[in-house]
Design a protein around this motif. Structure first.
Motif, short mmCIF file in Angstrom:
data_model
loop_
_atom_site.label_atom_id
_atom_site.label_comp_id
_atom_site.label_asym_id
_atom_site.label_seq_id
_atom_site.Cartn_x
_atom_site.Cartn_y
_atom_site.Cartn_z
N ARG A 1 -5.37 -0.46 -13.48
CA ARG A 1 -5.39 -1.53 -14.48
C ARG A 1 -4.75 -2.79 -13.90
N ARG A 2 -3.64 -2.61 -13.19
CA ARG A 2 -2.96 -3.75 -12.58
C ARG A 2 -3.86 -4.42 -11.55
N PHE A 3 -4.55 -3.60 -10.76
CA PHE A 3 -5.40 -4.14 -9.70
C PHE A 3 -6.67 -4.81 -10.22
N THR A 4 -7.20 -4.33 -11.33
CA THR A 4 -8.52 -4.79 -11.76
C THR A 4 -8.50 -5.71 -12.98
N LYS A 5 -7.33 -6.09 -13.47
CA LYS A 5 -7.34 -6.99 -14.62
C LYS A 5 -7.88 -8.35 -14.18
N GLY A 6 -8.36 -9.13 -15.15
CA GLY A 6 -9.07 -10.38 -14.91
C GLY A 6 -8.62 -11.21 -13.73
N GLY A 7 -9.49 -12.09 -13.32
CA GLY A 7 -9.19 -12.98 -12.21
C GLY A 7 -9.65 -12.41 -10.89
N PRO A 8 -9.21 -13.06 -9.80
CA PRO A 8 -9.62 -12.57 -8.47
C PRO A 8 -8.99 -11.21 -8.17
N ALA B 1 4.09 6.72 -11.12
CA ALA B 1 3.08 5.81 -11.66
C ALA B 1 1.80 6.61 -11.87
N GLU B 2 1.08 6.25 -12.91
CA GLU B 2 -0.21 6.88 -13.19
C GLU B 2 -1.31 6.06 -12.51
N ALA B 3 -2.34 6.76 -12.04
CA ALA B 3 -3.45 6.07 -11.38
C ALA B 3 -4.07 5.03 -12.30
N GLU B 4 -4.16 5.36 -13.58
CA GLU B 4 -4.75 4.42 -14.54
C GLU B 4 -3.95 3.12 -14.61
N GLN B 5 -2.61 3.23 -14.58
CA GLN B 5 -1.76 2.03 -14.62
C GLN B 5 -1.97 1.17 -13.38
N VAL B 6 -2.00 1.81 -12.24
CA VAL B 6 -2.17 1.07 -10.99
C VAL B 6 -3.53 0.39 -10.96
N ILE C 1 0.85 -1.20 0.00
CA ILE C 1 0.00 0.00 0.00
C ILE C 1 0.88 1.24 0.00
N VAL C 2 1.91 1.26 0.85
CA VAL C 2 2.82 2.40 0.92
C VAL C 2 3.55 2.57 -0.41
N LYS C 3 3.98 1.46 -1.00
CA LYS C 3 4.71 1.52 -2.27
C LYS C 3 3.85 2.16 -3.37
N TYR C 4 2.63 1.70 -3.54
CA TYR C 4 1.75 2.25 -4.58
C TYR C 4 1.35 3.69 -4.27
N THR C 5 1.07 3.99 -3.02
CA THR C 5 0.70 5.35 -2.64
C THR C 5 1.84 6.33 -2.92
N THR C 6 3.05 5.92 -2.58
CA THR C 6 4.22 6.76 -2.81
C THR C 6 4.44 6.98 -4.30
N ALA C 7 4.31 5.92 -5.09
CA ALA C 7 4.48 6.04 -6.54
C ALA C 7 3.46 7.00 -7.13
N LEU C 8 2.23 6.94 -6.66
CA LEU C 8 1.20 7.86 -7.15
C LEU C 8 1.51 9.29 -6.72
N ARG C 9 1.92 9.44 -5.48
CA ARG C 9 2.19 10.79 -4.96
C ARG C 9 3.38 11.45 -5.65
N LEU C 10 4.43 10.65 -5.94
CA LEU C 10 5.62 11.20 -6.59
C LEU C 10 5.45 11.32 -8.10
N GLY C 11 4.38 10.74 -8.63
CA GLY C 11 4.13 10.81 -10.06
C GLY C 11 4.93 9.80 -10.88
#
Length: 154
Positions: free
Chosen positions: A59-66, A52-57, A40-50
Motif C-alpha cells: 500500500r505504501r509503495f503503490t499509493k497515488g503519484g509516481p 510489517a504486513e505485505a499489504e501495508q508495504v 530494500i533490506v529494511k523492508y525485507t527484514t520487516a516482512l521476514r520478522l513479521g
C-alpha cells in the motif's frame, strides 16, 4: 509472454550476438539498486520478522503519484534475478531437463485433477446415474465409474 534478458551495462549487447532475439534494449539500473539498498533490506527484514504486513508495504509503495523509489529498485532487482535465472537456464542442459520433467509432472497432475474433480467446491465427480451414465457429462473417465458417493453436506 516471452522473457527478455536485461543487458548488464550499455553497449554490452554486442558481446552476445546469439542472444540478440531475447536481449532487451533496457539495461539494469545498478545505481538505483545501490541507492535504495538499505531501504530494500529494511523492508525485507520487516516482512521476514513479521513486524510489517505485505499489504501495508505494498500500500505504501503503490499509493497515488509516481512509483516509490524503493519499489522501483525492488522491481529492478527482480529483473536482475530473472535475468540470472534465464542465463543459467539457457547454459545448463541438466537444469532444463529437470525443469521440463517437473513441468510434465505438474501438467499430468492437473490433467488428472480436472478429470476427477469439477465444480466450484472441488466436489468429486460421480456418474450421472448408478448404471454408469455418460462419462462426458459427469467428467469421469470410464475406468473411474465406481467412485463413492459423496457425503451430504451439513
Amino acid at each position: 509472454m516471452a522473457q527478455q534478458v536485461k543487458v548488464p551495462a550499455a553497449g554490452e549487447d554486442k558481446n552476445w550476438p546469439n542472444l540478440a532475439p531475447v536481449l532487451s534494449t533496457r539495461t539494469i539500473d545498478w545505481d538505483l539498486i545501490a541507492q535504495q539498498y538499505d531501504q530494500i533490506v529494511k523492508y525485507t527484514t520487516a516482512l521476514r520478522l513479521g513486524t510489517a504486513e505485505a499489504e501495508q508495504v505494498l500500500r505504501r509503495f503503490t499509493k497515488g503519484g509516481p512509483k516509490h523509489p524503493t519499489y522501483q529498485a525492488i522491481e529492478e532487482l527482480g529483473r536482475v534475478v530473472r535475468t540470472a535465472f534465464i542465463c543459467g537456464y539457457l547454459s545448463d542442459a541438466e537444469m532444463r531437463k529437470e525443469i521440463g520433467e517437473g513441468s510434465q509432472v505438474v501438467a499430468n497432475w492437473n490433467s488428472a485433477n480436472s478429470d476427477l474433480f469439477y465444480g466450484k467446491d472441488g466436489d468429486p465427480a460421480r456418474p450421472a446415474h448408478p448404471a454408469g451414465g455418460s462419462s462426458r457429462r459427469s467428467g469421469v473417465r470410464p475406468g473411474l465409474r465406481s467412485w463413492p458417493e459423496p457425503r451430504p453436506r451439513a
